[in-house]
Design a protein around this motif. Structure first.
Motif, mmCIF file in Angstrom:
data_model
loop_
_atom_site.group_PDB
_atom_site.id
_atom_site.type_symbol
_atom_site.label_atom_id
_atom_site.label_comp_id
_atom_site.label_asym_id
_atom_site.label_seq_id
_atom_site.Cartn_x
_atom_site.Cartn_y
_atom_site.Cartn_z
ATOM 1 N N UNK A 84 0.824 -1.212 0.000
ATOM 2 C CA UNK A 84 0.000 0.000 0.000
ATOM 3 C C UNK A 84 0.858 1.262 0.000
ATOM 4 N N UNK A 85 2.052 1.174 0.612
ATOM 5 C CA UNK A 85 2.947 2.334 0.630
ATOM 6 C C UNK A 85 3.386 2.729 -0.777
ATOM 7 N N UNK A 86 3.376 1.761 -1.683
ATOM 8 C CA UNK A 86 3.799 2.064 -3.052
ATOM 9 C C UNK A 86 2.852 3.028 -3.751
ATOM 10 N N UNK A 87 1.607 3.047 -3.331
ATOM 11 C CA UNK A 87 0.680 4.021 -3.903
ATOM 12 C C UNK A 87 1.157 5.431 -3.591
ATOM 13 N N UNK A 88 1.596 5.656 -2.352
ATOM 14 C CA UNK A 88 2.103 6.973 -1.955
ATOM 15 C C UNK A 88 3.424 7.286 -2.636
ATOM 16 N N UNK A 89 4.291 6.270 -2.750
ATOM 17 C CA UNK A 89 5.588 6.471 -3.404
ATOM 18 C C UNK A 89 5.389 6.894 -4.856
ATOM 19 N N UNK A 90 4.514 6.188 -5.559
ATOM 20 C CA UNK A 90 4.262 6.510 -6.963
ATOM 21 C C UNK A 90 3.683 7.920 -7.102
ATOM 22 N N UNK A 91 2.746 8.269 -6.231
ATOM 23 C CA UNK A 91 2.129 9.594 -6.282
ATOM 24 C C UNK A 91 3.150 10.690 -6.003
ATOM 25 N N UNK A 92 4.012 10.465 -4.999
ATOM 26 C CA UNK A 92 4.995 11.488 -4.651
ATOM 27 C C UNK A 92 6.056 11.643 -5.732
ATOM 28 N N UNK A 93 6.443 10.530 -6.369
ATOM 29 C CA UNK A 93 7.384 10.614 -7.492
ATOM 30 C C UNK A 93 6.824 11.498 -8.598
ATOM 31 N N UNK A 94 5.561 11.274 -8.932
ATOM 32 C CA UNK A 94 4.925 12.039 -10.015
ATOM 33 C C UNK A 94 4.848 13.525 -9.669
ATOM 34 N N UNK A 95 4.611 13.839 -8.391
ATOM 35 C CA UNK A 95 4.459 15.241 -7.984
ATOM 36 C C UNK A 95 5.793 15.968 -7.854
ATOM 37 N N UNK A 96 6.808 15.275 -7.317
ATOM 38 C CA UNK A 96 8.076 15.941 -7.013
ATOM 39 C C UNK A 96 9.163 15.692 -8.040
ATOM 40 N N UNK A 97 8.977 14.709 -8.913
ATOM 41 C CA UNK A 97 10.009 14.386 -9.902
ATOM 42 C C UNK A 97 9.363 14.045 -11.232
ATOM 43 N N UNK A 98 9.126 12.823 -11.503
ATOM 44 C CA UNK A 98 8.454 12.343 -12.715
ATOM 45 C C UNK A 98 8.107 10.871 -12.505
ATOM 46 N N UNK A 99 7.189 10.323 -13.309
ATOM 47 C CA UNK A 99 6.915 8.889 -13.187
ATOM 48 C C UNK A 99 8.149 8.057 -13.530
ATOM 49 N N UNK A 100 8.412 7.048 -12.741
ATOM 50 C CA UNK A 100 9.542 6.135 -12.962
ATOM 51 C C UNK A 100 8.993 4.714 -13.046
ATOM 52 N N UNK A 101 9.394 3.934 -14.053
ATOM 53 C CA UNK A 101 8.927 2.550 -14.142
ATOM 54 C C UNK A 101 9.337 1.767 -12.889
ATOM 55 N N UNK A 102 8.361 1.184 -12.212
ATOM 56 C CA UNK A 102 8.603 0.501 -10.945
ATOM 57 C C UNK A 102 8.239 -0.974 -11.031
ATOM 58 N N UNK A 103 9.049 -1.797 -10.357
ATOM 59 C CA UNK A 103 8.803 -3.230 -10.247
ATOM 60 C C UNK A 103 8.723 -3.576 -8.768
ATOM 61 N N UNK A 104 7.772 -4.421 -8.413
ATOM 62 C CA UNK A 104 7.629 -4.854 -7.022
ATOM 63 C C UNK A 104 8.034 -6.313 -6.887
ATOM 64 N N UNK A 105 8.863 -6.592 -5.883
ATOM 65 C CA UNK A 105 9.267 -7.961 -5.568
ATOM 66 C C UNK A 105 8.275 -8.589 -4.596
ATOM 67 N N UNK A 106 7.699 -9.726 -4.963
ATOM 68 C CA UNK A 106 6.728 -10.409 -4.105
ATOM 69 C C UNK A 106 7.244 -11.810 -3.802
ATOM 70 N N UNK A 107 7.233 -12.176 -2.514
ATOM 71 C CA UNK A 107 7.708 -13.495 -2.096
ATOM 72 C C UNK A 107 6.678 -14.170 -1.197
ATOM 73 N N UNK A 108 6.979 -15.401 -0.786
ATOM 74 C CA UNK A 108 6.269 -16.158 0.263
ATOM 75 C C UNK A 108 4.756 -15.981 0.296
ATOM 76 N N UNK A 109 4.062 -16.852 -0.414
ATOM 77 C CA UNK A 109 2.589 -16.844 -0.389
ATOM 78 C C UNK A 109 2.036 -15.441 -0.595
ATOM 79 N N UNK A 110 2.490 -14.801 -1.648
ATOM 80 C CA UNK A 110 2.221 -13.376 -1.776
ATOM 81 C C UNK A 110 1.052 -12.986 -2.645
ATOM 82 N N UNK A 111 0.041 -13.843 -2.794
ATOM 83 C CA UNK A 111 -1.040 -13.526 -3.726
ATOM 84 C C UNK A 111 -1.745 -12.224 -3.356
ATOM 85 N N UNK A 112 -2.145 -12.075 -2.093
ATOM 86 C CA UNK A 112 -2.872 -10.871 -1.696
ATOM 87 C C UNK A 112 -1.994 -9.625 -1.832
ATOM 88 N N UNK A 113 -0.736 -9.761 -1.437
ATOM 89 C CA UNK A 113 0.203 -8.647 -1.573
ATOM 90 C C UNK A 113 0.377 -8.289 -3.047
#
Length: 406
Positions: A84-113
């Motif tokens: 959920x923190x990534x929503x804020x990170x993406x929004x702040x990047x767009x406001x203070x810098x520019x959109x950056x292509x982001x990849x999220x690492x998901x491990x261990x039974x991570x379907x919901x995440x």
């Protein structure tokens, strides 16, 4: 009598002497505003080491990497709060810098995440050995086919919602296999081998294809270079047999730090790139992430796949050298390292100088004691006192309109 080849034309006509890297044809996969594969330039990636819950720190880390040429940035999401923190990170990047292509690492039974973070990033990376975590049984002697298939069904069940979400959003997935984290049933079936890595990836690939999802990138990382090379080569062979054309993400995982970490990463990544294998790379160093990017660009430049800095050609020095070659090369580099797209040669004497630097844009050659000759391509332009050499080289570049101020 056998006719010997003409050395002047042999390199141009004989396939075995082809100096061009012919890249494997792969499908294009979009990640934000960057495209991996499809003949596009090899993409440079890295990963921040800030805690994703630290919004400001993560934004700053992503920005630092992007500003020095990292084209895709990965972050870790070990919990739902991190996702959920990534929503804020993406929004702040767009406001203070520019959109950056982001990849999220998901491990261990991570379907919901994974389902949560898929809303906020451009690509989700999953590790087949950990996505549906199998608790090892110390007394297990074998896997029955029924047990094997039961886990396969569970993988499909947990992977399907993520695949459908990414498909709907036209986002991407990396199926990132690691040699050190193969699932237990793959270890039982294939051993701790490149084949086990490949079969692990193919299982996930086939599930994605059955759901008509093909925005996929594959990685087969290992900490030992020979294992990494074998795994990628086998993966390419199997994909070719199955008619698959997915792009490959190259890397030697846990390469370490310092000179050896750089050499180890280069040995694996450059070997495959030279064979035309690979569409995006990450050098994994136990150092600040920003230290990885220059290594990536050096690998690509050395192979002629990117031109992002000055290419310096310099002889190793010998008894014929007419000046302190190491010192002069350092001065030339310091004066010109901010330029891009140039080849500059620094040669110690006339014996090899003009010939060895024939492909360079500019040359700096010792011809007589106390004097150096400046070249533009193959042509000698002027001779100047040694203490004026670097200054006059800069003036020559300026005269050609190829100089930019640091």
């Amino acid at each position: 009598m056998q006719t010997l080849p003409n050395p002047k034309t042999a390199t141009a006509t004989a396939p075995e002497f082809d100096t061009t890297i012919h890249r494997r044809k792969t499908r294009p996969v979009r990640v934000g505003d960057v495209i991996i594969g499809g003949g596009y330039p090899v993409v440079v990636q890295s990963m921040i080491n800030e805690d994703t819950l630290d919004i400001d720190g993560s934004v700053a880390g992503i920005r630092r990497l992007h500003e020095i040429g990292c084209e895709i940035v990965r972050v870790t999401v070990p919990s739902m709060a991190h996702a959920k923190a990534l929503a804020e990170i993406k929004e702040k990047l767009a406001k203070t810098y520019k959109p950056v292509p982001l990849v999220a690492d998901v491990h261990h039974n991570g379907m919901k995440i994974a389902l949560e973070v898929a809303q906020h990033v451009d690509k989700v990376r999953i590790n087949p050995g950990l996505y549906v975590f199998e608790k090892p049984k110390s007394d297990r002697l074998e896997y029955t086919q029924g047990e094997f298939d039961e886990i396969g069904d569970k993988i499909r069940e947990t992977l399907k919602p993520l695949v459908l979400s990414l498909k709907e959003q036209n986002k991407a997935m990396r199926i990132g296999v690691n040699h050190g984290s193969l699932a237990e049933r793959m270890l039982f079936s294939y051993g701790d081998t490149p084949q086990g890595m490949v079969e692990s990836a193919l299982e996930f690939l086939k599930i994605c294809e059955s759901l008509d999802f093909r925005n996929l990138v594959i990685s087969m990382k290992a900490s030992r270079v020979p294992v990494m090379l074998a795994a990628y080569r086998l993966m390419v062979k199997r994909m070719d047999e199955l008619g698959m054309d997915y792009p490959l993400h190259l890397g030697v995982t846990e390469a370490g730090d310092g000179e050896y970490g750089r050499i180890k990463s280069t040995a694996g990544i450059a070997t495959l790139l030279a064979d035309g294998i690979g569409d995006t790379i990450r050098v994994s160093l136990t150092e600040a992430p920003e230290k990885e990017i220059p290594v990536c660009y050096s690998i690509l430049q050395a192979l002629g796949m990117r031109k992002t800095m000055v290419e310096y050609v310099a002889c190793p020095s010998c008894g014929r050298t007419l000046f302190n070659l190491e010192d002069v090369l350092h001065k030339v580099r310091e004066a010109t390292k901010h330029l891009t797209g140039l080849d500059i040669a620094v040669m110690g004497c006339i014996v090899n100088g003009p010939g060895e630097m024939a492909d360079a844009d500019y040359g700096y050659v010792g011809k007589q004691a106390g004097y150096i000759a400046l070249y533009r391509g193959r042509d000698e332009i002027k001779r100047v006192p040694e203490d004026q050499g670097v200054e006059e080289l800069i003036n020559l570049i300026k005269a050609d309109g190829r100089w930019v101020e640091p």
